[in-house]
Scaffold this motif. Sequence first.
Motif, short mmCIF file in Angstrom:
data_model
loop_
_atom_site.label_atom_id
_atom_site.label_comp_id
_atom_site.label_asym_id
_atom_site.label_seq_id
_atom_site.Cartn_x
_atom_site.Cartn_y
_atom_site.Cartn_z
N VAL A 1 36.69 24.74 33.94
CA VAL A 1 37.30 25.03 32.64
C VAL A 1 38.82 24.89 32.80
N PRO A 2 39.29 23.62 32.94
CA PRO A 2 40.71 23.42 33.26
C PRO A 2 41.65 24.11 32.27
N ALA A 3 41.24 24.16 31.01
CA ALA A 3 42.11 24.78 30.00
C ALA A 3 42.41 26.23 30.37
N ARG A 4 41.41 26.92 30.96
CA ARG A 4 41.61 28.31 31.36
C ARG A 4 42.33 28.41 32.70
N ARG A 5 41.96 27.52 33.58
CA ARG A 5 42.54 27.54 34.93
C ARG A 5 44.07 27.49 34.82
N LYS A 6 44.53 26.66 33.86
CA LYS A 6 45.96 26.46 33.63
C LYS A 6 46.70 27.78 33.38
N PHE A 7 46.00 28.72 32.75
CA PHE A 7 46.66 29.95 32.35
C PHE A 7 46.71 31.01 33.44
N LEU A 8 46.08 30.71 34.57
CA LEU A 8 46.11 31.70 35.64
C LEU A 8 47.52 31.77 36.23
N ALA A 9 47.93 32.97 36.56
CA ALA A 9 49.28 33.15 37.11
C ALA A 9 49.26 32.90 38.62
N SER A 10 50.38 33.17 39.26
CA SER A 10 50.47 32.97 40.70
C SER A 10 49.62 34.02 41.42
N ALA A 11 49.34 33.75 42.69
CA ALA A 11 48.54 34.69 43.49
C ALA A 11 49.19 36.06 43.49
N ASN A 12 50.51 36.06 43.58
CA ASN A 12 51.21 37.33 43.65
C ASN A 12 51.04 38.15 42.37
N VAL A 13 51.16 37.49 41.24
CA VAL A 13 51.01 38.16 39.96
C VAL A 13 49.58 38.66 39.79
N GLU A 14 48.61 37.84 40.18
CA GLU A 14 47.21 38.26 40.06
C GLU A 14 46.92 39.45 40.96
N ARG A 15 47.45 39.39 42.17
CA ARG A 15 47.22 40.51 43.11
C ARG A 15 47.81 41.79 42.53
N GLN A 16 48.99 41.65 41.96
CA GLN A 16 49.66 42.78 41.34
C GLN A 16 48.79 43.40 40.24
N ALA A 17 48.24 42.54 39.39
CA ALA A 17 47.40 43.02 38.29
C ALA A 17 46.15 43.71 38.84
N ILE A 18 45.58 43.14 39.90
CA ILE A 18 44.38 43.74 40.50
C ILE A 18 44.72 45.12 41.07
N LEU A 19 45.85 45.20 41.76
CA LEU A 19 46.23 46.48 42.36
C LEU A 19 46.48 47.52 41.28
N GLN A 20 47.03 47.08 40.16
CA GLN A 20 47.26 48.01 39.07
C GLN A 20 45.93 48.55 38.53
N THR A 21 44.99 47.65 38.32
CA THR A 21 43.67 48.06 37.84
C THR A 21 43.00 49.01 38.82
N VAL A 22 43.01 48.64 40.09
CA VAL A 22 42.32 49.47 41.08
C VAL A 22 43.02 50.83 41.20
N THR A 23 44.34 50.84 41.15
CA THR A 23 45.07 52.11 41.23
C THR A 23 44.65 53.04 40.09
N GLN A 24 44.55 52.48 38.89
CA GLN A 24 44.15 53.32 37.76
C GLN A 24 42.76 53.92 37.96
N PHE A 25 41.83 53.08 38.41
CA PHE A 25 40.48 53.59 38.64
C PHE A 25 40.46 54.57 39.81
N ALA A 26 41.25 54.26 40.82
CA ALA A 26 41.27 55.14 41.99
C ALA A 26 41.81 56.52 41.61
N LEU A 27 42.75 56.56 40.66
CA LEU A 27 43.25 57.86 40.19
C LEU A 27 42.23 58.54 39.29
#
Length: 612
Positions: A165-191
């Motif tokens: 789905v190249p149209a979606r792939r294009k909208f993915l951010a950098s690895a760093n930004v994605e990792r950041q978002a994942i850590l934010q999500t996990v932190t919220q759940f972990a709390l």
Amino acid sequence: MTPHLPTIRLLPPTVIAQIAAGEVIDRPATIVKELLENALDAGANQITIRLTNGGLTKLVITDNGHGMAADQLALAVQRHATSKISTVTDLARLHSYGFRGEALASIATVARLTLRSRPHPADSAEPSTNTGQELVVHHGQTITRQPVGMPPGTQVWVEELFARVPARRKFLASANVERQAILQTVTQFALAVPEVGWTVTDGSQLCLAVPPQQTLLERVAQLLGSSFATQLWPVAAEFPDWRYTGLLGTPQVARRSRATQLIVVNRRPISDPAIAAVVRTAYASGLELKSQPSFLLFIDVAPELIDVNVHPRKESVSWQQRTTMLNELRQSLITKITVQSPGGTTNDQLLTATVPELATATTTVTDTQQKPPADQTDQPPWVLADSQPLPLAPQFVHTLPQLHRDLKAAAPSWQHALATRERTILQVHLTYLITETSSGILVVDQHAAHERVLYQRFLNILNDQVAVRQSVQLDPPPLLTFPPALANLLPEELPLLNQLGYEIEAYGQQRFLVRQVPAILQDQAIQDVLEAVLQDLADGVHLAGIEELAHRTLAYLACRSAVKAGDPLTEAQAETLLTQLQATPYAFSCPHGRPTLQTFTWAQVGKWFQRK
Ligand code: ADP
Ligand code: MG
């Protein structure tokens, strides 16, 4: 068929599926969220997330939950296949994170999904073996399956995300930004779920690791910092339809952003600007205007009174009694934040005294000496509120009593400190007042403290005056000239200023006639007061209403009138100041949000000197 009109066609099922999948799954962080919700629903107490390249190349999430029987895996990846609800009524009584049966199907549509699961021996009818079942789905197409050796629980691999789905792939951010978002999500759940252990790695890098069975305070200390954890006030209240438990950050840990705000409804981290705004309002002038409080708010409500099915990624909930709930929250937080010490009853003489009362403090000191010492009166209110039994949500029964005990020890104890202080006060550096309390040392910033005292007094006076529209006519009306940038802002604020008791008229370029001012301001340098307010506006501080306008005005006035750093104070003046501070709401911070005092417990002092 005319060439100008588009033809309507039914989309091929694969395209339909991909569009639908995009509603649920748009980036690695939302995949992680869906998968960790599944792991929690499966009763896991250890969840491990392994990323490659921020989850863009690969993400693997492993849990030790109850797992799935071999014949269930193929069902799990079908749309609208769920084990969690079977009727619409179930939807109203939801106790699970998942319920739409879409996550696995969506991921399988837009990525290469490998699902491995082995039922927990206790939950399985089959005799226990070491094997589970593995199912691989390639972008919603071919499916392969085979037995696989694995521990009980579930593992989900997601690779080649949006490869087709190249149209979606294009909208993915950098690895760093994605990792950041994942850590934010996990932190919220972990709390939100401190009983569960969480690990996140990316490649060989360990990003987050917390053990299972932590108390909420341990979890907060580990994820948000141990000094942060000592700057929290525990609050709790119960209403007919719902209850909350909260950890409110002191002004010392307020931020410019809402990054350290967590709202959890029935253990589900959500974003809710209205609730966040209510918490902010309750802090009122306890914080600087641009500051956002840090807080964790755990709300517990009967599932049938809320709807979590209003957001495709379940990031918000809607409430049946939203207005009532927000009002109850506001009222309750306000009383908790503004508590006044019962020892410091309002004293008319103190309240009506004019600004330089510190110079003639002797009379008030005599007055306070006749009162019983503060430590013989009731407990300070923070401790009072805090020592009432917390209304516990069933899921918190394990963590909250511990939290309660820990926080009682760690919570900021300014009220207690003020109420139990010794009479001997030392002024140091011509700036700070130091005194001993029943539990340690209290250090007060004399300027900040006096600012708060004056601000609160001015506010009382102004409130009375605004209520009766007590203004003073200026005769002749002064003609004030403001710098162009400020003059430009003034006309817009005139209606608001009018409510406060001003009457101001534009009088040509940069010039304004001031016909009338609020009585409290009559002796003040009118130009300075107005300029200070306009400067705040120019700096981007938005005035939402008359309260904020009054706040800016009075904060400025208080700042100008208060004793400064460098002013020598007699012991009697220092004593008066602390007595007044004790009787003042929001005593912990000045009207600009800076702290007025710090406390050090004997335990802390002991640590400095490595005493046990
Ligand atoms: P939902 O969570 O809305 O039910 P999903 O697509 O996320 O939908 O999952 C479908 C089903 O697969 C779930 O209802 C559950 O029965 C099963 N399942 C998914 N993940 C796990 C897991 N980690 N452990 C056990 N069962 C799972
Ligand atoms: Mg799910």
